[in-house]
Design a protein around this motif. Sequence first.
Motif, short mmCIF file in Angstrom:
data_model
loop_
_atom_site.label_atom_id
_atom_site.label_comp_id
_atom_site.label_asym_id
_atom_site.label_seq_id
_atom_site.Cartn_x
_atom_site.Cartn_y
_atom_site.Cartn_z
N ALA A 156 39.81 11.83 27.76
CA ALA A 156 40.32 12.98 27.01
C ALA A 156 39.41 13.29 25.83
O ALA A 156 39.08 14.46 25.57
CB ALA A 156 41.74 12.69 26.52
N ASN A 157 38.98 12.25 25.13
CA ASN A 157 38.11 12.46 23.97
C ASN A 157 36.73 12.95 24.39
O ASN A 157 36.07 13.67 23.64
CB ASN A 157 37.98 11.17 23.16
N TYR A 159 36.04 14.80 27.23
CA TYR A 159 36.09 16.18 27.75
C TYR A 159 36.68 17.17 26.75
O TYR A 159 36.29 18.33 26.72
CB TYR A 159 36.93 16.21 29.04
N PHE A 160 37.65 16.72 26.00
CA PHE A 160 38.37 17.65 25.12
C PHE A 160 38.45 17.10 23.70
O PHE A 160 39.53 16.83 23.20
CB PHE A 160 39.77 17.92 25.67
N GLU A 163 41.05 18.22 20.59
CA GLU A 163 42.13 19.12 21.02
C GLU A 163 42.98 18.40 22.07
O GLU A 163 42.57 17.39 22.64
CB GLU A 163 41.55 20.39 21.60
N SER A 164 44.17 18.94 22.32
CA SER A 164 45.03 18.34 23.33
C SER A 164 44.47 18.62 24.72
O SER A 164 44.05 19.76 25.02
CB SER A 164 46.45 18.92 23.21
N ALA A 165 44.49 17.64 25.57
CA ALA A 165 43.95 17.79 26.93
C ALA A 165 44.98 18.42 27.86
O ALA A 165 44.64 18.88 28.96
CB ALA A 165 43.51 16.44 27.45
N LYS A 168 44.63 21.53 30.34
CA LYS A 168 43.21 21.84 30.57
C LYS A 168 42.82 21.44 31.99
O LYS A 168 43.52 20.67 32.65
CB LYS A 168 42.33 21.08 29.56
N ILE A 170 40.14 19.71 34.66
CA ILE A 170 39.08 18.71 34.73
C ILE A 170 38.60 18.65 36.18
O ILE A 170 39.42 18.73 37.12
CB ILE A 170 39.57 17.34 34.21
#
Lengths: 419, 225
Positions: A156-157, A159-160, A163-165, A168, A170
């Motif tokens: 999550a950190n 790719y995003f 912000e909140s994943a 989103k 993937i």
Amino acid sequence: MLRNYLKIALAVLLRRRFLTFVNLFGAALTLTVLVVAFAIFDSFVSPAGAQHRQNQIVSIVRILLTGPNSELVGGPGYKFYEGYAAPLETPDKVSFATTPNPTISYLDGRKVTSQLRRTDAPYWEILDFDVLDGRVLQTDDIDQGRFVAVINETTANTYFPGESAIGKKITAGGDSYEVVGVVADEAEISRLAYSDIWVPLTTSQTYRDQWILGGQIMLYVDDPSQRAAVQNEFKQALEGFVAADDPHRFDRAVSVAWTPLGMLASFIIGNMSSGFDDKFADDRVPQFLALAGAITLLFMALPAINMANLNIGRMLERAPEIGLRKATGASRLALTGQFIFENVVLCALGGLLAFAIAPLVLAYLNATLFTYGRLTLSAPVFVAGFIFILIFGVLSGAYPAWKMARLEPAAALRGLQHA
Amino acid sequence: MPEPLIALSEVQKIYRTDRMETVALQAVSLTIDPGEFVSIMGPSGCGKSTLLNVLGLIDKPTRGAVTFAGRAVSGLGDAQLAPIRNQELGFVFQSFHLIPDLRVIDNVELPLFYRKGAWRERRRLALEALAVVGLANRVNHFPTELSGGQQQRVAIARAIVGKPSLLLADEPTGNLDSQMSEEIMGLLERLNTEQGTTIIMVTHDQAKADRTRRIFRLFDGQLVH
């Protein structure tokens, strides 16, 4: 009396500082290796995190199919799960999932390799993930083959960031998934839980077709004492194996529903044996523990012999004290106890050093050897460390203590002349 | 006639090495009664310390018999001898043999560690013994902080703390100046007369030997009269 022994022990250590340093170095090094090895062992057998209910789970991670013309070995496929695991009655929950497979995606033109695992719904009921955001996969996701994904915190950190994943998209393995949940990272050593991305099993078109497919089956019981019954039921189910074609004919299946310790034992002892069947031995745990104990003792023996040798060398220095103690009524047994105690004190100091060094080594291993490693000095590791200290202290101290306690008092008082 | 506290009968002690044999004691027979203060004299190397060690059950005779309080002890093993040494015997050595890493009080308590008893009782007995030798104000000192005479008094306190029936002193004044050795002699005499402790003392000093009740003279490992 112990206070007195302790004073003497510390004073003796300070008398010959270089010798003490050599002894401490040997003890600390040996105990550090043992503590680190036990920490790895403990994290495999009793993992923290999502797999903390390990004592209620047995897993099937390897099967062997044999036929007249071929043999096939690997993780179970869904066909095997459907035929021989799902129908079991003793487990309260049964789950099939694939093991993590590397999958490549591109992020801002950068190639990112993640581990992708396909799961069913019970997987999330058996394992207790720490959900940081959103939710885990549910029965509807699986039944409807939704392209949704749960990702771990690191992914999550990555790719995003910031912000909140949730919600989103993937991309993994050429497919696009909507992120519905974020869970805490699971260590690679937690074999049943570890991955970066989890998606429904049903998003694969071919998962149903395979007898062998690098998968894992978890058999879960509410009552840990029922694990043996589950293992037996699975064993009986395999005895009724009906021939399978995949595409060769297989008429025999060999597998074991393992506890983590059973799995470790079978992998290590089995790999030292010849033939596939040996790798599926039912209960290699006693043999494995005996082997591990023997290796541990052997590992301790060399520094222990060295330390014993140095201690014997100090006998002359301490002869008058030994003579005095015997003259005042110390028996051999009491003196042996005293000298062993002194040695255990030395080893305990070495052990304290080991407890200080081991976290650094574990941190290094966490950062390099095991993805999302969380090896720590847990309570069982501490207890094991203290047991190692005691064994090492006795092992290295017993012979010099026995030898010193056997000195004749008059000769010892004379400084061993006419001994 | 009271039963002797300790008796040797035809005791021989030979030290053997690969190359030679040294006869330290030869056919030594003697008895010592409870409450006696005796001395052993003789030239250097005549076997005085060996005799004292045999009498103190810390050396075994090669031949002959040792009887302590009517009990044959020469054939006993370490496990049987340890409690006799602990409860019946006290040693004072020429070189004191104090443990430098322990405080005076801990040195004095040493024999009590090897018998049953509570910490408080051990401490009480040790303080009592230090008071007897006049060192009640030195309990927390380390041996190296004391004079030779004081160290020997600590050694005597250690020897008497367990209230032994026999005190063995190997040249207890050998390392002391005349004033201090007089102090130590006075102390031994008081222990003998006031507490009835039997004392066997090895000495080179005729004047000190003359202050004891009997003198055993050794020459080349044999008693001479």
